[in-house]
Design a protein around this motif. Structure first.
Motif, PDB file in Angstrom:
ATOM      1  N   ALA A   8       0.831  -1.200   0.000  1.00 40.07           N
ATOM      2  CA  ALA A   8       0.000   0.000   0.000  1.00 40.07           C
ATOM      3  C   ALA A   8       0.866   1.251   0.000  1.00 40.07           C
ATOM      4  CB  ALA A   8      -0.922   0.010   1.215  1.00 40.07           C
ATOM      5  N   TYR A   9       0.376   2.282  -0.654  1.00 41.21           N
ATOM      6  CA  TYR A   9       1.098   3.558  -0.761  1.00 41.21           C
ATOM      7  C   TYR A   9       0.196   4.667  -0.230  1.00 41.21           C
ATOM      8  CZ  TYR A   9       4.402   6.953  -2.721  1.00 41.21           C
ATOM      9  OH  TYR A   9       5.338   7.944  -2.882  1.00 41.21           O
ATOM     10  N   ALA A  10       0.767   5.546   0.585  1.00 42.91           N
ATOM     11  CA  ALA A  10       0.047   6.718   1.096  1.00 42.91           C
ATOM     12  C   ALA A  10       0.548   7.952   0.374  1.00 42.91           C
ATOM     13  CB  ALA A  10       0.241   6.857   2.598  1.00 42.91           C
ATOM     14  N   LEU A  11      -0.289   8.533  -0.451  1.00 42.17           N
ATOM     15  CA  LEU A  11       0.074   9.703  -1.239  1.00 42.17           C
ATOM     16  C   LEU A  11      -0.568  10.938  -0.628  1.00 42.17           C
ATOM     17  CD1 LEU A  11       1.430  10.714  -3.913  1.00 42.17           C
ATOM     18  CD2 LEU A  11      -0.824  10.443  -4.981  1.00 42.17           C
ATOM     19  N   ASN A  12       0.249  11.932  -0.313  1.00 43.01           N
ATOM     20  CA  ASN A  12      -0.242  13.207   0.202  1.00 43.01           C
ATOM     21  C   ASN A  12       0.242  14.326  -0.712  1.00 43.01           C
ATOM     22  OD1 ASN A  12      -1.684  12.622   2.711  1.00 43.01           O
ATOM     23  ND2 ASN A  12       0.282  11.873   3.454  1.00 43.01           N
ATOM     24  N   ILE A  13      -0.711  15.033  -1.318  1.00 48.40           N
ATOM     25  CA  ILE A  13      -0.404  16.104  -2.257  1.00 48.40           C
ATOM     26  C   ILE A  13      -0.962  17.424  -1.723  1.00 48.40           C
ATOM     27  CG2 ILE A  13      -0.737  16.968  -4.603  1.00 48.40           C
ATOM     28  CD1 ILE A  13       0.961  14.467  -4.532  1.00 48.40           C
ATOM     29  N   LEU A  14      -0.119  18.435  -1.655  1.00 54.30           N
ATOM     30  CA  LEU A  14      -0.548  19.782  -1.284  1.00 54.30           C
ATOM     31  C   LEU A  14      -0.195  20.729  -2.430  1.00 54.30           C
ATOM     32  CD1 LEU A  14      -0.026  18.312   1.590  1.00 54.30           C
ATOM     33  CD2 LEU A  14      -0.063  20.651   2.481  1.00 54.30           C
ATOM     34  N   SER A  15      -1.213  21.173  -3.161  1.00 51.46           N
ATOM     35  CA  SER A  15      -1.009  22.052  -4.311  1.00 51.46           C
ATOM     36  C   SER A  15      -1.459  23.468  -3.956  1.00 51.46           C
ATOM     37  CB  SER A  15      -1.808  21.546  -5.518  1.00 51.46           C
ATOM     38  OG  SER A  15      -1.411  20.237  -5.874  1.00 51.46           O
ATOM     39  N   PRO A  16      -0.571  24.463  -4.075  1.00 47.47           N
ATOM     40  CA  PRO A  16      -0.945  25.838  -3.725  1.00 47.47           C
ATOM     41  C   PRO A  16      -1.981  26.402  -4.701  1.00 47.47           C
ATOM     42  CG  PRO A  16       1.224  25.795  -4.750  1.00 47.47           C
ATOM     43  CD  PRO A  16       0.830  24.366  -4.536  1.00 47.47           C
ATOM     44  N   ILE A  17      -3.042  26.946  -4.137  1.00 47.35           N
ATOM     45  CA  ILE A  17      -4.140  27.490  -4.940  1.00 47.35           C
ATOM     46  C   ILE A  17      -3.869  28.963  -5.240  1.00 47.35           C
ATOM     47  CG2 ILE A  17      -6.629  27.945  -4.985  1.00 47.35           C
ATOM     48  CD1 ILE A  17      -6.965  25.622  -3.020  1.00 47.35           C
ATOM     49  N   ARG A  18      -4.182  29.365  -6.451  1.00 46.98           N
ATOM     50  CA  ARG A  18      -3.966  30.753  -6.848  1.00 46.98           C
ATOM     51  C   ARG A  18      -4.761  31.698  -5.938  1.00 46.98           C
ATOM     52  NH1 ARG A  18      -1.607  31.233 -11.799  1.00 46.98           N
ATOM     53  NH2 ARG A  18      -1.450  29.315 -13.026  1.00 46.98           N
TER      54      ARG A  18
END
Length: 233
Positions: A8-18
């Motif tokens: 299993a893989y835990a993916l955490n993505i934080l993308s800055p919003i304009r």
């Protein structure tokens, strides 16, 4: 190994919003994303149900870091809380400055089957190939996404936005999604079989069981089975 537990893989993505408003509209980029995510709740299933090997996932908007209380201070600061010798304004002025985000963030977390590779790239490639239209519609409001044009650039963008996961709870049995869905289907159907065939004579029960096994095709992982994203019987 960070991000990985077994298969299993835990993916955490934080993308800055304009920051600011969407051009030509009286709505912020963060609220535009929020409206889209709310709209997914009115659909029969989440678009993420189309992404192969997704165990579970979540989207949300991180508007800012939350300060539950004033930052901790030294012993004199604590004593000042119990005295009237120092004003509240002076006490607050002595406290450390609070940090705030420069923009809101689109947070995407996903727990999925990665197999022995331990890499998120096949999953992200499958995500792009399955729902690239939805991805563009959502992430267009994030800084840097204008550089994304295909699966390869999408993977590179997501890797730049990835936050390492050092500890996470795996809510699955470490098997591919198809095996888990088939197991849920068999459990459901066998429970129904047991309820519907109470009190049968041994010979009749045996015949019914053979017919049951032929119908459920236990070795066929794809049909019949639960569908990805299914949450009701």
């Amino acid at each position: 190994m960070p991000n990985v537990s077994g298969n299993a893989y835990a993916l955490n993505i934080l993308s800055p919003i304009r920051n600011g408003l969407v051009p030509g509209q009286q709505i912020s980029h963060a609220d535009a994303i929020r409206d889209q995510l709310q709209g997914w709740n009115t659909e029969f299933n989440s678009p993420m149900a189309l992404v192969p090997q997704t165990y579970l996932c979540r989207f949300y908007i991180l508007d800012d870091v939350v300060i539950q209380s004033l930052p901790g201070g030294s012993a004199p600061d604590t004593l000042a809380d119990w005295s009237l010798l120092e004003s509240d304004k002076a006490r607050r002025g002595a406290m450390p400055a609070q940090d705030h985000l420069q923009s809101a963030y689109l947070v995407f977390t996903s727990n999925f089957y990665c197999g022995q590779s331990g890499s998120p790239e096949p999953y992200l490639k499958g995500m792009w190939e399955s729902i690239s239209g939805r991805i563009r519609h959502l992430w267009q409001h994030c800084y840097g996404f204008e550089e994304v044009h295909d699966a390869r650039s999408f993977i590179a963008y997501m890797r730049r936005c990835q936050l390492e996961t050092s500890l996470f709870f795996v809510g699955s049995n470490d098997k591919p999604l198809e095996e888990q869905l088939k197991a849920l289907y068999l459990k459901q159907e066998f429970s129904r079989f047991a309820l519907e065939h109470q009190g049968l004579a041994p010979a009749a029960l045996r015949q019914a069981y053979l017919a049951f096994m032929q119908r459920v095709q236990a070795e066929n992982l794809h049909h019949p089975s639960w569908h990805p994203g299914q949450y009701r019987l």
